[in-house]
Design an enzyme around this catalytic site. Structure first.
Site, PDB file in Angstrom:
ATOM      1  N   ASP A 110     -33.631   2.895  67.011  1.00 19.21           N
ATOM      2  CA  ASP A 110     -35.073   2.661  67.104  1.00 19.21           C
ATOM      3  C   ASP A 110     -35.447   1.183  66.930  1.00 19.21           C
ATOM      4  OD1 ASP A 110     -35.078   5.403  67.197  1.00 19.21           O
ATOM      5  OD2 ASP A 110     -36.536   5.664  65.570  1.00 19.21           O
ATOM      6  N   ASP A 111     -36.642   0.886  67.367  1.00 19.94           N
ATOM      7  CA  ASP A 111     -37.364  -0.367  67.073  1.00 19.94           C
ATOM      8  C   ASP A 111     -36.911  -1.578  67.889  1.00 19.94           C
ATOM      9  OD1 ASP A 111     -38.443   1.329  65.232  1.00 19.94           O
ATOM     10  OD2 ASP A 111     -37.852   0.192  63.450  1.00 19.94           O
TER      11      ASP A 111
ATOM     12  N   HIS B 114     -41.065   4.639  71.765  1.00 20.98           N
ATOM     13  CA  HIS B 114     -41.329   4.542  70.324  1.00 20.98           C
ATOM     14  C   HIS B 114     -42.693   3.871  70.107  1.00 20.98           C
ATOM     15  CE1 HIS B 114     -40.042   5.043  66.262  1.00 20.98           C
ATOM     16  NE2 HIS B 114     -39.784   3.789  65.996  1.00 20.98           N
TER      17      HIS B 114
ATOM     18  N   HIS C  62     -45.430   0.356  66.983  1.00 24.67           N
ATOM     19  CA  HIS C  62     -45.001   0.999  65.739  1.00 24.67           C
ATOM     20  C   HIS C  62     -46.124   1.294  64.765  1.00 24.67           C
ATOM     21  CE1 HIS C  62     -41.950   2.092  62.690  1.00 24.67           C
ATOM     22  NE2 HIS C  62     -41.132   2.144  63.719  1.00 24.67           N
TER      23      HIS C  62
ATOM     24  N   HIS D  67     -31.070   2.037  63.654  1.00 19.31           N
ATOM     25  CA  HIS D  67     -32.003   1.030  64.166  1.00 19.31           C
ATOM     26  C   HIS D  67     -31.244  -0.167  64.737  1.00 19.31           C
ATOM     27  CE1 HIS D  67     -34.423   3.429  61.400  1.00 19.31           C
ATOM     28  NE2 HIS D  67     -35.483   3.038  62.077  1.00 19.31           N
TER      29      HIS D  67
END
Ligand code: NI
Length: 265
Positions: free
Chosen positions: A97-98, A148, A152, A233
């Protein structure tokens, strides 16, 4: 692709091209597996009978074909089974993620390549805007990409319009992973309106807390079981621990017979 300027002659060519492109668009969207293909094919099929600019014979053919409805049954069923993740034996679904992030995404990609592992990257729109080449590299390596959101934000704390904006400005995908996993029925419904399935995880490695590579490795190994979705991540901070842990864990898991696939996003 941009359309050529509107003149009469090129228009016909553009229409023909457009028809071809409409067909080609589905397969080239690499994340589209058997799941979505049928859905998009149906409407594009409908274009043909509409107005025949050039097809002299086609109009006569169509007149002689009253029994077209037979096409329907072929489509519509396969999607659901793709998500029966535990049904494929010792397969793990690694997710990151991210990202994409300039320094760590390439290192994660390198480790995945080394272990012949496919994974899924839940990317932020704002990061993709900065590093489009990394998104391209993920896709080129056969990994899948999930949404995603744009930047965020915690979706459950936002008004509906803002939730829609966060989802719509994220990367185009069939999957949404809401930031921090915060979601509810309303978020799910909004995601569904964008044809995005919410995907959380089974194993949280807590790598974002930087607990040490050994700790992250242990979390991966301890959580490994057929069909498990593992959360890690590649963005949001220094991911050297994640990279090291991933390498070690995959070495061990591969010896145990595990393989690694991308989610059907
Ligand atoms: Ni996140």
């Amino acid at each position: 692709m941009t359309k050529p300027p509107g003149k009469l002659l090129p228009l016909v060519a553009a229409l023909l091209c457009g028809a071809v492109l409409a067909q080609a668009a589905t397969p080239s969207d690499h994340s589209v597996t058997s799941a979505a293909a049928p859905v998009t094919q149906t409407p594009s099929h409908g274009l043909q009978p509409g107005t025949s600019k050039r097809g002299e014979p086609s109009s006569t053919k169509q007149a002689a074909q009253p029994s077209q409805p037979a096409v329907k049954p072929a489509v519509a069923k396969p999607p659901a089974d793709d998500w029966n993740l535990a049904a494929h034996g010792k397969v793990l679904y690694l997710t990151f993620d991210d990202g994409p992030q300039r320094e760590w995404t390439p290192k994660v990609l390198q480790v995945l390549r080394k272990h012949k592992a496919q994974a899924t990257f839940f990317v932020l729109g704002i990061q993709v805007a900065q590093y489009p080449e990394l998104l391209a590299a993920e896709r080129a390596a056969g990994h899948h990409v999930g949404n995603h959101t744009w930047d965020h934000k915690t979706l459950t704390l936002l008004p509906d319009a803002k939730v829609r904006q966060e989802i719509a400005t994220g990367v185009k995908s069939k999957c949404l992973r809401p930031p921090t996993g915060a979601t509810n029925a309303k978020i799910a419904a909004i995601a569904a309106a964008y044809r995005q399935r919410q995907v959380l995880w089974d194993v949280d490695t807590k790598d974002w807390e930087k607990p040490g590579a050994a700790h992250i490795e242990h979390a991966i190994l301890a959580g490994a079981r057929p069909g498990a979705i593992i959360l890690m991540h590649d963005g949001g901070g220094n991911r050297s621990q994640t990279v090291a842990a991933l390498d070690r864990a995959l070495t061990k898991l591969t010896k145990l017979g595990y393989t690694y696939r991308a989610l059907p996003c």
